[in-house]
Scaffold this active site. Structure first.
Site, PDB file in Angstrom:
ATOM      1  N   HIS A 187       0.866  -1.184   0.000  1.00  5.96           N
ATOM      2  CA  HIS A 187       0.000   0.000   0.000  1.00  5.96           C
ATOM      3  C   HIS A 187       0.897   1.227   0.000  1.00  5.96           C
ATOM      4  CE1 HIS A 187      -3.665  -2.138   2.025  1.00  5.96           C
ATOM      5  NE2 HIS A 187      -3.942  -1.900   0.752  1.00  5.96           N
ATOM      6  N   CYS A 283      -2.236   2.794   9.065  1.00  8.68           N
ATOM      7  CA  CYS A 283      -3.232   1.845   8.562  1.00  8.68           C
ATOM      8  C   CYS A 283      -4.408   1.729   9.520  1.00  8.68           C
ATOM      9  CB  CYS A 283      -2.625   0.452   8.414  1.00  8.68           C
ATOM     10  SG  CYS A 283      -1.135   0.384   7.449  1.00  8.68           S
TER      11      CYS A 283
HETATM   12  N1  ARG Z   1      -3.624  -7.252   6.353  1.00  8.71           N
HETATM   13  C1  ARG Z   1      -4.065  -6.043   5.764  1.00  8.71           C
HETATM   14  C2  ARG Z   1      -3.974  -6.178   4.249  1.00  8.71           C
HETATM   15  O1  ARG Z   1      -3.090  -6.845   3.757  1.00  8.71           O
HETATM   16  C3  ARG Z   1      -3.219  -4.887   6.246  1.00  8.71           C
HETATM   17  C4  ARG Z   1      -3.701  -3.565   5.733  1.00  8.71           C
HETATM   18  C5  ARG Z   1      -2.797  -2.443   6.108  1.00  8.71           C
HETATM   19  N2  ARG Z   1      -3.378  -1.210   5.730  1.00  8.71           N
HETATM   20  C6  ARG Z   1      -2.727  -0.198   5.165  1.00  8.71           C
HETATM   21  N3  ARG Z   1      -3.360   0.905   4.951  1.00  8.71           N
HETATM   22  N4  ARG Z   1      -1.496  -0.306   4.744  1.00  8.71           N
HETATM   23  O2  ARG Z   1      -4.788  -5.667   3.556  1.00  8.71           O
END
Ligand code: ARG
Length: 722
Positions: A187, A283
């Site tokens: 992300h 996150c």
């Molecule tokens: N386990 C989640 C995923 O892989 C973690 C999300 C983390 N969120 C972020 N905004 N980076 O989607």
């Protein structure tokens, strides 16, 4: 977690989204947080490994800290079986009272979509949605800049590039797409944090080259801070900025000091439980009332899209994979609009793709590549080629189209004009004609451009005839190249080549040879001479060294001082090649030496005697040189090109540089054979962006011997037949 103590129940919330002012966030208590599946590299090996008490404690400290810094937090009610719901940053993008709801890439998280959506609606946001298949993971991949009126959009792992059009439209904001290339930073908020005043924290290696450059041009050096891998892996970029505090899991002291120079205080909150799932501070909260910088007049997005179709043996030739890979590696995306696979081996397939790219320039580059693979711009969109005027001798206009080896047509004045002098790495000069004269187009080298000429720019109005037959053969050759070249294979190759050479000579075609000095060292000269006498050599393109050692052999029986009959180095023999050069220079040249009876054997002798044209191109390491060697490389290139005209077959014998040079000048359809003992060289030459080219991995001396014998027996057979 005691939700009732901190949150208001859904529905009881005020029905207008939080206004600008105190930073407002959405968080979701980790009551049902766990790792139940793996959708990013962090989660691997961590299924079932989280500790609920620890997670609750860590989350609570983050929550308290945000409020302690003056932030406002609203709560989303956790839902059993939705372990990743805690990562509210992915709920959507909330900006100016509007929320663009997330479309998750993974089915595991798609189940969260209605929960977030319902919350946004209940909270008075105007909720907008993307079409199906346009993945967009909310503020995890969409970060408004905090200085300029623009939004950074991460794509390539979760969010798709095409999302940028919708984001730009819905929020009327310029969207700058950045391609993520490291799956650990899946992300955008894991590797980039826009900070107040247009500053930025980012981890460069998470992005592709183009995106890195984009960041560096849009954010001045004094306003961006590149973090190292360790800090990145500690999720330093995944920070929450409130006033002059940066809340984050952990960072190095060095980074902390640099942030202090920007007047930031770092607040470390251990979030190790969430790192197990690949998330950290940022996150875990979604900013609900991000401010906007004054509107900029910039275009909303430079994203560009175009339709291309392919017809041919896309499946068995591996072309399909190649094309799709090319698009993704080039930072683009594709959508399959139509695909009709050929039902049987001999049936061609048809594929129509919509191709998206971050900018019009990037799209043109991609399209140029795809056209080389046989792609056609959609017929309905056919337009005249774009021309730009040369303003400086020897310099092409920006965005010039660079040519390939394939036959190419240009759309000029409503009709297609075939480009003459096809070769790769040139530009196309168009003369639009007028009056009685028809339009013409030809390939010109950059250095030969003259002011006022018109050059094709971009890819509009171009049609490249890259044949799929050629590609099929190429696939076959590749297979040949990858297999260890057994003796039988070399024999088979020689048989096919000999047959081909006979065919070409029967119809009076030309065979051009590009031998390296190894031909002399490996004892191949007598056979090459024999082939020349039999009429299979129409021109020779080589360097100074080939001629020098050939003459050394003729005069002294050695090649670089090695006695070729006995295979031993002669004492003082290394001087022989200098003596040979000297002798030829005394005569005034190779032809003169033959005329004076001084040179009576070898390849150069045969060439002179049979009036076979040759060109010797010089290089920096040449001894001598021989009087015939052209030390002006532009002249040498021109002479090579002239001797290559009309060639049907080119025999490249163990010389990498001359072979590559020749490959660049040669259009598609010319058979090339690359003989080298080093498989890497043979395949490299055969693979160069093209062609109907065959690698033969073997000793070149042995190869020439076999070839001469094969030709001899073929000729004997055909004499008997008469
Ligand atoms: N386990 C989640 C995923 O892989 C973690 C999300 C983390 N969120 C972020 N905004 N980076 O989607």
């Amino acid at each position: 977690m005691a939700t009732q103590e901190t949150g208001h129940a859904q529905g009881a919330a005020p029905a207008t989204p939080p206004a600008a002012g105190r930073a407002a966030y959405l968080m979701c208590p980790p009551d049902f947080y766990a790792i139940d599946y793996v959708i990013n590299p962090w989660m691997e090996g961590n299924v079932g490994r989280t500790c609920p008490e620890a997670a609750t404690g860590q989350w609570r400290r983050l929550y308290d800290r945000i409020r302690g810094e003056g932030g406002e937090v609203e709560l989303l009610r956790p839902v059993p079986g939705r372990p990743d719901l805690v990562f509210t940053a992915n709920a959507g993008l909330a900006l100016g009272g509007k929320a663009l709801a997330a479309h998750f890439r993974h089915r595991e998280r798609q189940a969260e979509e209605p929960i977030y959506k319902e919350w946004f609606e209940g909270r008075g946001f105007e909720v907008v949605e993307l079409p199906r298949g346009i993945y967009f993971e909310g503020a995890g991949d969409a970060l408004p800049d905090r200085g300029a009126d623009l939004l950074w959009l991460g794509y390539g792992i979760r969010t798709v590039l095409d999302a940028c059009v919708y984001v730009a439209e819905e929020f009327d904001i310029e969207v700058v797409p950045l391609r993520l290339v490291d799956p650990r930073f899946y992300h955008l908020d894991t590797c980039l944090a826009p900070l107040a005043g247009g500053r930025m924290l980012y981890y460069p290696a998470a992005f592709d080259e183009r995106s890195r450059r984009l960041i560096e041009t849009r954010v001045s050096a004094d306003r961006r801070l590149a973090v190292g891998e360790l800090d990145a892996l500690h999720f330093a970029c995944n920070c929450v900025e409130i006033g002059s505090t940066l809340i984050l899991h952990d960072c190095s002291e060095a980074l902390e000091r640099r942030l202090a120079e920007w007047d930031y205080a770092v607040a470390r909150i251990t979030l190790s439980e969430f790192l197990l799932a690949g998330g950290s501070a940022r996150c875990l909260c979604l900013r609900l009332n991000e401010g906007r910088a004054p509107r900029a007049a910039a275009p909303r997005t430079e994203y560009a899209r175009r339709t291309v179709s392919f017809q041919g043996h896309l499946l068995d030739s591996g072309l399909l994979a190649e094309v799709l890979d090319l698009i993704t590696r080039g930072g683009g995306t594709f959508e399959t609009l139509e695909f009709r696979p050929g039902p049987r081996h001999e049936d061609p397939s048809y594929l129509r793709l919509a191709i998206g790219a971050p900018t019009a320039g990037a799209l043109d580059q991609l399209l140029a590549h795809l056209m080389q693979q046989g792609g056609r711009l959609d017929e309905g969109e056919r337009q005249p080629a774009q021309l730009a005027v040369v303003e400086q001798d020897g310099v092409a206009p920006e965005d010039f189209y660079s040519t390939t080896i394939y036959p190419t047509d240009v759309c000029v004045g409503g009709g297609w004009v075939r480009v003459s002098g096809q070769r790769m790495d040139g530009v196309i000069v168009v003369d639009e004609g007028g009056g009685d004269s028809a339009a013409t187009a030809r390939v010109v080298l950059m250095r030969d451009l003259r002011r006022g000429q018109k050059v094709v720019v971009g890819v509009e109005g171009l049609r490249v005839h890259a044949t799929t037959e050629a590609r099929e053969e190429r696939g076959e050759f590749r297979f040949m190249a990858s297999a260890v070249s057994s003796e039988r294979r070399v024999e088979q190759a020689v048989e096919a080549i000999a047959w081909e050479m006979r065919q070409i000579r029967r119809r009076g075609g030309r065979i051009v040879w590009v031998p390296g000095p190894v031909v002399v060292h490996t004892g191949g000269i007598p056979y090459l001479c024999e082939l020349a006498r039999r009429g299979y050599v129409q021109a020779v393109l080589a360097g100074n060294a080939l001629a020098v050692h050939d003459i050394e052999l003729a005069l002294y029986g050695t090649s670089l001082g090695v006695d070729l009959r006995r295979g031993v180095a002669l004492h003082g023999g290394h001087r022989h090649h200098l003596k040979a050069i000297n002798a030829i220079r005394r005569c005034g040249g190779i032809a003169a030496a033959v005329g004076q009876g001084m040179l009576g054997g070898g390849l150069m002798y045969e060439l002179v005697r049979h009036r076979i044209p040759f060109s010797l191109a010089g290089s920096i390491r040449d001894d001598g040189p021989l009087p015939e060697t052209r030390m002006n490389l532009i002249d040498a290139q021109a002479e090579y090109a002239r001797l290559l005209e009309g060639a049907e077959m080119i025999m490249m014998l163990s010389t990498m540089l001359h072979s590559i040079g020749v490959g660049n000048m040669t259009p598609a359809g010319v058979k090339m054979v690359c003989v080298d003992i080093n498989p890497a060289v043979a395949t490299k030459l055969a693979d160069r962006g093209s062609f109907e080219s065959r690698p033969v991995v073997t000793d070149v001396g042995l190869f020439l011997n076999l070839l001469a014998r094969k030709i001899e027996s073929l000729e004997a057979e055909s004499r008997q037949g008469e």
